[in-house]
Motif scaffolding. Structure first.
Motif, PDB file in Angstrom:
ATOM      1  N   LEU A  57     -15.608   3.224 -10.519  1.00  0.00           N
ATOM      2  CA  LEU A  57     -14.508   3.683 -10.345  1.00  0.00           C
ATOM      3  C   LEU A  57     -14.129   3.444  -8.835  1.00  0.00           C
ATOM      4  N   PHE A  58     -15.199   3.991  -7.724  1.00  0.00           N
ATOM      5  CA  PHE A  58     -15.008   3.885  -6.407  1.00  0.00           C
ATOM      6  C   PHE A  58     -15.273   2.447  -6.082  1.00  0.00           C
ATOM      7  N   PHE A  59     -16.031   1.719  -6.619  1.00  0.00           N
ATOM      8  CA  PHE A  59     -16.020   0.145  -6.061  1.00  0.00           C
ATOM      9  C   PHE A  59     -14.771  -0.489  -6.490  1.00  0.00           C
ATOM     10  N   TYR A  60     -14.149  -0.337  -7.795  1.00  0.00           N
ATOM     11  CA  TYR A  60     -12.976  -0.886  -8.157  1.00  0.00           C
ATOM     12  C   TYR A  60     -11.676  -0.378  -7.193  1.00  0.00           C
ATOM     13  N   TYR A  61     -11.728   0.663  -7.170  1.00  0.00           N
ATOM     14  CA  TYR A  61     -10.475   1.032  -6.174  1.00  0.00           C
ATOM     15  C   TYR A  61     -10.785   0.482  -4.876  1.00  0.00           C
ATOM     16  N   GLN A  62     -11.865   0.395  -4.157  1.00  0.00           N
ATOM     17  CA  GLN A  62     -11.922   0.014  -2.807  1.00  0.00           C
ATOM     18  C   GLN A  62     -11.846  -1.464  -2.508  1.00  0.00           C
ATOM     19  N   SER A  63     -12.513  -2.126  -3.560  1.00  0.00           N
ATOM     20  CA  SER A  63     -12.448  -3.546  -3.382  1.00  0.00           C
ATOM     21  C   SER A  63     -11.045  -4.212  -3.607  1.00  0.00           C
ATOM     22  N   GLU A  64      -9.922  -3.407  -4.201  1.00  0.00           N
ATOM     23  CA  GLU A  64      -8.796  -3.953  -4.575  1.00  0.00           C
ATOM     24  C   GLU A  64      -7.984  -4.214  -3.354  1.00  0.00           C
ATOM     25  N   VAL A  65      -8.442  -3.910  -2.022  1.00  0.00           N
ATOM     26  CA  VAL A  65      -7.852  -4.232  -0.693  1.00  0.00           C
ATOM     27  C   VAL A  65      -8.821  -4.684   0.057  1.00  0.00           C
ATOM     28  N   PHE A  66      -8.472  -5.692   0.685  1.00  0.00           N
ATOM     29  CA  PHE A  66      -9.467  -6.308   1.964  1.00  0.00           C
ATOM     30  C   PHE A  66      -8.525  -6.604   2.987  1.00  0.00           C
ATOM     31  N   ASP A  67      -8.633  -5.875   4.051  1.00  0.00           N
ATOM     32  CA  ASP A  67      -7.588  -5.886   5.387  1.00  0.00           C
ATOM     33  C   ASP A  67      -8.018  -7.137   6.177  1.00  0.00           C
TER      34      ASP A  67
ATOM     35  N   PHE B   1     -12.382  -0.677   3.298  1.00  0.00           N
ATOM     36  CA  PHE B   1     -12.154   0.687   3.048  1.00  0.00           C
ATOM     37  C   PHE B   1     -10.684   1.080   3.286  1.00  0.00           C
ATOM     38  N   ASP B   2      -9.907   0.102   3.471  1.00  0.00           N
ATOM     39  CA  ASP B   2      -8.585   0.428   4.031  1.00  0.00           C
ATOM     40  C   ASP B   2      -7.671   0.936   2.791  1.00  0.00           C
ATOM     41  N   ASN B   3      -8.156   0.818   1.480  1.00  0.00           N
ATOM     42  CA  ASN B   3      -7.620   1.177   0.588  1.00  0.00           C
ATOM     43  C   ASN B   3      -7.373   2.910   0.510  1.00  0.00           C
ATOM     44  N   ASN B   4      -8.457   3.338   1.330  1.00  0.00           N
ATOM     45  CA  ASN B   4      -8.367   4.798   1.175  1.00  0.00           C
ATOM     46  C   ASN B   4      -7.039   5.446   1.787  1.00  0.00           C
ATOM     47  N   TRP B   5      -6.493   4.785   2.632  1.00  0.00           N
ATOM     48  CA  TRP B   5      -5.164   5.295   3.092  1.00  0.00           C
ATOM     49  C   TRP B   5      -3.960   5.393   2.155  1.00  0.00           C
ATOM     50  N   SER B   6      -4.428   4.839   1.024  1.00  0.00           N
ATOM     51  CA  SER B   6      -3.291   4.725  -0.289  1.00  0.00           C
ATOM     52  C   SER B   6      -3.579   5.899  -1.205  1.00  0.00           C
ATOM     53  N   LEU B   7      -4.699   6.132  -1.076  1.00  0.00           N
ATOM     54  CA  LEU B   7      -5.532   7.029  -2.347  1.00  0.00           C
ATOM     55  C   LEU B   7      -4.570   8.436  -2.472  1.00  0.00           C
TER      56      LEU B   7
ATOM     57  N   TYR C  11     -16.274  -8.751  -7.291  1.00  0.00           N
ATOM     58  CA  TYR C  11     -15.675  -8.645  -6.276  1.00  0.00           C
ATOM     59  C   TYR C  11     -14.930  -9.882  -5.351  1.00  0.00           C
ATOM     60  N   GLY C  12     -15.858 -11.051  -5.614  1.00  0.00           N
ATOM     61  CA  GLY C  12     -15.162 -12.302  -5.086  1.00  0.00           C
ATOM     62  C   GLY C  12     -14.036 -12.705  -5.830  1.00  0.00           C
ATOM     63  N   LYS C  13     -13.630 -12.343  -7.224  1.00  0.00           N
ATOM     64  CA  LYS C  13     -12.435 -12.749  -7.778  1.00  0.00           C
ATOM     65  C   LYS C  13     -11.578 -11.675  -7.359  1.00  0.00           C
ATOM     66  N   ILE C  14     -11.747 -10.472  -7.197  1.00  0.00           N
ATOM     67  CA  ILE C  14     -10.696  -9.416  -6.668  1.00  0.00           C
ATOM     68  C   ILE C  14     -10.348  -9.970  -5.274  1.00  0.00           C
ATOM     69  N   LEU C  15     -11.171 -10.097  -4.633  1.00  0.00           N
ATOM     70  CA  LEU C  15     -10.993 -10.612  -3.107  1.00  0.00           C
ATOM     71  C   LEU C  15     -10.059 -11.836  -2.981  1.00  0.00           C
ATOM     72  N   ALA C  16     -10.358 -12.821  -3.947  1.00  0.00           N
ATOM     73  CA  ALA C  16      -9.664 -14.319  -3.870  1.00  0.00           C
ATOM     74  C   ALA C  16      -8.027 -13.747  -4.145  1.00  0.00           C
ATOM     75  N   GLN C  17      -8.166 -12.839  -5.167  1.00  0.00           N
ATOM     76  CA  GLN C  17      -6.508 -12.697  -5.586  1.00  0.00           C
ATOM     77  C   GLN C  17      -5.819 -11.939  -4.497  1.00  0.00           C
ATOM     78  N   ASP C  18      -6.635 -11.037  -3.833  1.00  0.00           N
ATOM     79  CA  ASP C  18      -5.741 -10.233  -2.607  1.00  0.00           C
ATOM     80  C   ASP C  18      -5.581 -11.105  -1.438  1.00  0.00           C
ATOM     81  N   LEU C  19      -6.560 -12.072  -1.017  1.00  0.00           N
ATOM     82  CA  LEU C  19      -6.135 -12.931   0.051  1.00  0.00           C
ATOM     83  C   LEU C  19      -5.018 -13.716  -0.275  1.00  0.00           C
ATOM     84  N   LYS C  20      -4.825 -14.456  -1.652  1.00  0.00           N
ATOM     85  CA  LYS C  20      -3.926 -15.269  -1.989  1.00  0.00           C
ATOM     86  C   LYS C  20      -2.573 -14.319  -1.730  1.00  0.00           C
ATOM     87  N   SER C  21      -2.515 -13.042  -2.105  1.00  0.00           N
ATOM     88  CA  SER C  21      -1.152 -12.307  -2.061  1.00  0.00           C
ATOM     89  C   SER C  21      -0.980 -11.977  -0.391  1.00  0.00           C
TER      90      SER C  21
END
Length: 267
Positions: A110-120, A85-91, A13-23
């Protein structure tokens, strides 16, 4: 590190979050404007209470600062849902386009991977405003502060967050079976606005609905009573942590059941 253990998922999650925040930081203007917009939206809610209570000193026994406490409590409790859980809006979009299939082939939950992809990240602005409102109302009411109260606040804020996350997960998961699932998710999200009001101001019918059908009463009202009115805590307040965990687990199972039945575009 044990695969699929807590440490493993925290590292991922730390790695995914870092990439999301950079973008997100590459579009700073969008972030700043969105954050300011969210803060002003919450300020409008604050002002609406002030205007309302200029005409009415209390509503069904609830004073201005107690209502502000519920409002601040609900904002803080909703922040994890906004951020995590903001990625639920794109599901529904991923499901209908067929792009959701890419999540089905990763060797992690699967649930973890999908939800962790976006941090609002703009939800942190909501957290700051909610904490400010909570602290302000806390001092005006004259509530004490002890380690036990801090523990209660932490437990019951997590309780409230789990309830709202569960409602959103369940509503979003309907896209695996219903084409126009957006309206269900939008309806559930709009109902959260009622969480900032004490359930006692509603009619018996709506009290039942908001407690056992759309449990928004567990987002602020029941959990906050443990701190706000410790001498008149109903049984449902003490049971709310258990109810929240069960409700979140059921929403997770529903979400995963839909995801496991997903076959690609047109499912």
């Amino acid at each position: 590190m044990k695969r699929n253990g807590l440490g493993f998922y925290l590292r991922i999650y730390g790695k995914i979050l870092a990439q999301d925040l950079k973008s997100k930081m590459s579009y700073r203007a969008d972030f700043i404007i969105s954050t300011i917009g969210m803060i002003f939206t919450n300020i409008s809610g604050f002002v609406s209470f002030w205007i309302l209570f200029r005409s009415f000193p209390s509503i069904n026994g609830w004073g201005y600062y107690e209502m502000l406490f519920l409002y601040g409590f609900s904002l803080v409790a909703l922040t994890p849902v906004q951020c995590l859980f903001d990625n639920n809006w794109s599901l529904r979009q991923y499901v209908y386009s067929g792009d959701f299939i890419k999540y089905c082939f990763r060797p992690i939950n699967l649930f973890f991977y999908y939800q962790s992809e976006v941090f609002d990240i703009k939800g942190l602005g909501q957290l700051a405003f909610g904490l400010g409102t909570l602290i302000y109302s806390w001092t005006k009411i004259g509530l004490g502060f002890t380690p036990l109260i801090l523990l209660k606040m932490t437990v019951f804020l997590i309780t409230a967050s789990l309830v709202m996350a569960a409602m959103q997960n369940a509503a979003a998961a309907t896209c695996f079976w219903i084409q126009n699932s957006f309206y269900i998710l939008d309806l559930v999200t709009r109902f959260k606005d009622y969480a900032k009001y004490p359930i006692t101001i509603f009619s018996p019918v709506f009290r039942f609905i908001f407690t056992f059908f759309l449990p928004i009463a567990f987002i602020a009202y029941y959990p906050s009573l443990v701190v706000l009115r410790p001498d008149e805590v109903p049984l449902l307040s003490w049971l709310s942590p258990l109810i929240a965990v069960v409700f979140f687990w059921l929403s997770y199972k529903l979400w995963m059941r839909g995801a496991m039945k997903y076959n690609g575009t047109g499912s």
